[in-house]
Scaffold this motif. Structure first.
Motif, mmCIF file in Angstrom:
data_model
loop_
_atom_site.group_PDB
_atom_site.id
_atom_site.type_symbol
_atom_site.label_atom_id
_atom_site.label_comp_id
_atom_site.label_asym_id
_atom_site.label_seq_id
_atom_site.Cartn_x
_atom_site.Cartn_y
_atom_site.Cartn_z
ATOM 1 N N GLU A 1 3.879 -0.637 2.597
ATOM 2 C CA GLU A 1 5.099 -1.276 2.111
ATOM 3 C C GLU A 1 4.823 -2.314 1.024
ATOM 4 O O GLU A 1 5.587 -2.443 0.068
ATOM 5 C CB GLU A 1 5.845 -1.918 3.276
ATOM 6 C CG GLU A 1 6.401 -0.890 4.246
ATOM 7 C CD GLU A 1 7.151 -1.524 5.401
ATOM 8 O OE1 GLU A 1 7.005 -2.745 5.597
ATOM 9 O OE2 GLU A 1 7.873 -0.783 6.096
ATOM 10 N N ALA A 2 3.734 -3.039 1.163
ATOM 11 C CA ALA A 2 3.403 -4.073 0.179
ATOM 12 C C ALA A 2 2.664 -3.512 -1.028
ATOM 13 O O ALA A 2 2.558 -4.177 -2.049
ATOM 14 C CB ALA A 2 2.566 -5.176 0.823
ATOM 15 N N ARG A 3 2.131 -2.276 -0.888
ATOM 16 C CA ARG A 3 1.328 -1.658 -1.950
ATOM 17 C C ARG A 3 0.142 -2.545 -2.330
ATOM 18 O O ARG A 3 -0.310 -2.559 -3.469
ATOM 19 C CB ARG A 3 2.188 -1.384 -3.183
ATOM 20 C CG ARG A 3 3.398 -0.513 -2.909
ATOM 21 C CD ARG A 3 3.005 0.944 -2.805
ATOM 22 N NE ARG A 3 4.124 1.771 -2.329
ATOM 23 C CZ ARG A 3 4.165 3.095 -2.409
ATOM 24 N NH1 ARG A 3 3.129 3.744 -2.931
ATOM 25 N NH2 ARG A 3 5.173 3.780 -1.936
ATOM 26 N N SER A 4 -0.348 -3.293 -1.366
ATOM 27 C CA SER A 4 -1.454 -4.217 -1.628
ATOM 28 C C SER A 4 -2.048 -4.671 -0.314
ATOM 29 O O SER A 4 -1.312 -5.046 0.610
ATOM 30 C CB SER A 4 -0.946 -5.420 -2.421
ATOM 31 O OG SER A 4 -1.856 -6.492 -2.383
ATOM 32 N N PHE A 5 -3.381 -4.650 -0.213
ATOM 33 C CA PHE A 5 -4.047 -5.161 0.981
ATOM 34 C C PHE A 5 -3.894 -6.685 1.056
ATOM 35 O O PHE A 5 -3.733 -7.243 2.137
ATOM 36 C CB PHE A 5 -5.529 -4.780 0.956
ATOM 37 C CG PHE A 5 -5.797 -3.364 1.379
ATOM 38 C CD1 PHE A 5 -6.177 -3.061 2.677
ATOM 39 C CD2 PHE A 5 -5.659 -2.326 0.474
ATOM 40 C CE1 PHE A 5 -6.419 -1.760 3.076
ATOM 41 C CE2 PHE A 5 -5.895 -1.012 0.852
ATOM 42 C CZ PHE A 5 -6.273 -0.729 2.147
ATOM 43 N N THR A 6 -3.915 -7.343 -0.100
ATOM 44 C CA THR A 6 -3.795 -8.804 -0.120
ATOM 45 C C THR A 6 -2.429 -9.244 0.373
ATOM 46 O O THR A 6 -2.310 -10.133 1.228
ATOM 47 C CB THR A 6 -4.032 -9.331 -1.547
ATOM 48 O OG1 THR A 6 -5.336 -8.940 -1.980
ATOM 49 C CG2 THR A 6 -3.935 -10.850 -1.574
ATOM 50 N N ARG B 1 -6.701 4.391 -3.080
ATOM 51 C CA ARG B 1 -6.937 3.109 -3.724
ATOM 52 C C ARG B 1 -7.597 3.338 -5.077
ATOM 53 O O ARG B 1 -8.516 4.133 -5.202
ATOM 54 C CB ARG B 1 -7.856 2.230 -2.875
ATOM 55 C CG ARG B 1 -7.534 2.175 -1.390
ATOM 56 C CD ARG B 1 -8.751 1.700 -0.617
ATOM 57 N NE ARG B 1 -8.562 1.574 0.804
ATOM 58 C CZ ARG B 1 -8.659 2.576 1.668
ATOM 59 N NH1 ARG B 1 -8.912 3.787 1.239
ATOM 60 N NH2 ARG B 1 -8.489 2.355 2.969
ATOM 61 N N ASP B 2 -7.105 2.613 -6.094
ATOM 62 C CA ASP B 2 -7.817 2.536 -7.367
ATOM 63 C C ASP B 2 -7.606 1.144 -7.933
ATOM 64 O O ASP B 2 -7.050 0.272 -7.263
ATOM 65 C CB ASP B 2 -7.378 3.642 -8.345
ATOM 66 C CG ASP B 2 -5.893 3.584 -8.668
ATOM 67 O OD1 ASP B 2 -5.341 2.459 -8.750
ATOM 68 O OD2 ASP B 2 -5.290 4.648 -8.862
ATOM 69 N N THR B 3 -8.035 0.923 -9.132
ATOM 70 C CA THR B 3 -7.965 -0.436 -9.691
ATOM 71 C C THR B 3 -6.551 -0.866 -10.024
ATOM 72 O O THR B 3 -6.300 -2.048 -10.254
ATOM 73 C CB THR B 3 -8.824 -0.522 -10.966
ATOM 74 O OG1 THR B 3 -8.379 0.484 -11.901
ATOM 75 C CG2 THR B 3 -10.298 -0.306 -10.649
#
Length: 304
Positions: A29-34, A65-67
């Protein structure tokens, strides 16, 4: 992966622990691990470990995952629906067996954003499971609900997170978008007409800050303290409103990106309340477990 190899028995299926599924859902949902770690109140390394364990159990790649981006793989998309259903079922089981212990009154405050959502149905389900609990619902602006909670007038609030306040548990995070009557676009060379809540309002602040950052002239075409009032003004074509992307009121639609209005960014919807044996703690769990149902209640942007 651990299997039970007792003679005559089929290998045991891996157990998808709820804590792993919660981290997986948060990342998708956040599209980010952070951002997912921040929402869950965990370290990023912990969330990464949870997803890695889940992928090991599934034997599949679940997150690509990519940059530049983080997104679910086809297998991840399939798991997402199962994970949400499993967590909701777990919450229902917990609520069922705790039902006999719940009694009293819960004063809940809910943001105007939920007027056209499935929140009333979720509250009705909770009341049906806990007949000895009385619910008192207050609907208002998020800033007003915070004030009521801090004053001891509300036991639980479900609202947009206000700037600088880290209390509560995140139900979900999503984009704020500009909405209007379908087909309406800003007129070049003229101030952008805005349809906004009066102050104090989290959404109003975000909208005006975005307009000023983009150096776009604006005017307040309509101000209303209720979502129904803002919807009516927007349906009449009076201007543009800022609203959560997945809670768009019936009849309105997102303004296309090429219309030139500034991005509004993410907002978090949080549940803030007591813990322990207070009835409001059980309602908080019910709201969090039903968050997917609340934000996807069948509202179709631009539909009736």
């Amino acid at each position: 992966m651990i299997y039970d190899n007792h003679a005559g028995q089929a290998p045991a299926r891996p157990r998808f622990e709820p804590v792993l599924l919660r981290s997986f859902i948060a990342v998708v949902e956040a599209r980010s691990f952070t951002r997912a770690a921040r929402h869950l109140g965990l370290r990023q390394s912990t969330v990464s470990q949870h997803v890695a364990r889940l992928e090991a159990l599934a034997g599949r790649r679940l997150i690509a995952r990519d940059t530049h981006r983080v997104s679910p793989t086809p297998d991840g998309d399939a798991l997402l629906d199962f994970a949400r259903r499993l967590l909701e079922a777990e919450a229902r089981i917990d609520a069922y067996f705790a039902a006999s212990a719940l009694r009293g009154r819960i004063r809940i405050g809910a943001s105007e954003d939920f007027v056209f959502s499935a929140l009333p149905e979720v509250l009705a389900d909770f009341a049906g499971r806990h007949p000895e609990v009385d619910l008192e619902l207050t609907v208002g602006l998020s800033q007003t609900l915070y004030a009521g909670f801090d004053a001891g007038e509300l036991d639980l609030i479900f609202a947009k997170r206000r700037a600088g306040d880290r209390r509560g548990r995140v139900a979900w995070a999503e984009e704020l978008v500009w909405i209007a009557r379908p087909g309406k676009r800003p007129v070049a060379g003229q101030p952008v007409p805005l349809v906004l809540y009066p102050p104090p309002s989290v959404t109003r602040e975000r909208a005006l800050e975005a307009m000023d950052r983009a150096h776009l002239p604006w005017r307040i075409a309509c101000s209303s303290g209720s979502l129904s009032g803002l919807r009516a003004a927007a349906l009449a074509g009076l201007g543009f409103a800022a609203h959560a992307a997945r809670l768009i009121p019936p009849g309105l639609a997102p303004v296309p990106p090429d219309a030139g209005l500034p991005l509004l960014g993410l907002t978090e919807f949080v549940v803030i309340g007591p813990e322990g044996r207070h009835p409001a703690a059980a309602l908080a769990e019910a709201l969090l477990s039903a968050s997917d149902r609340i934000r996807s209640a069948g509202i179709t942007p631009g539909g009736g």
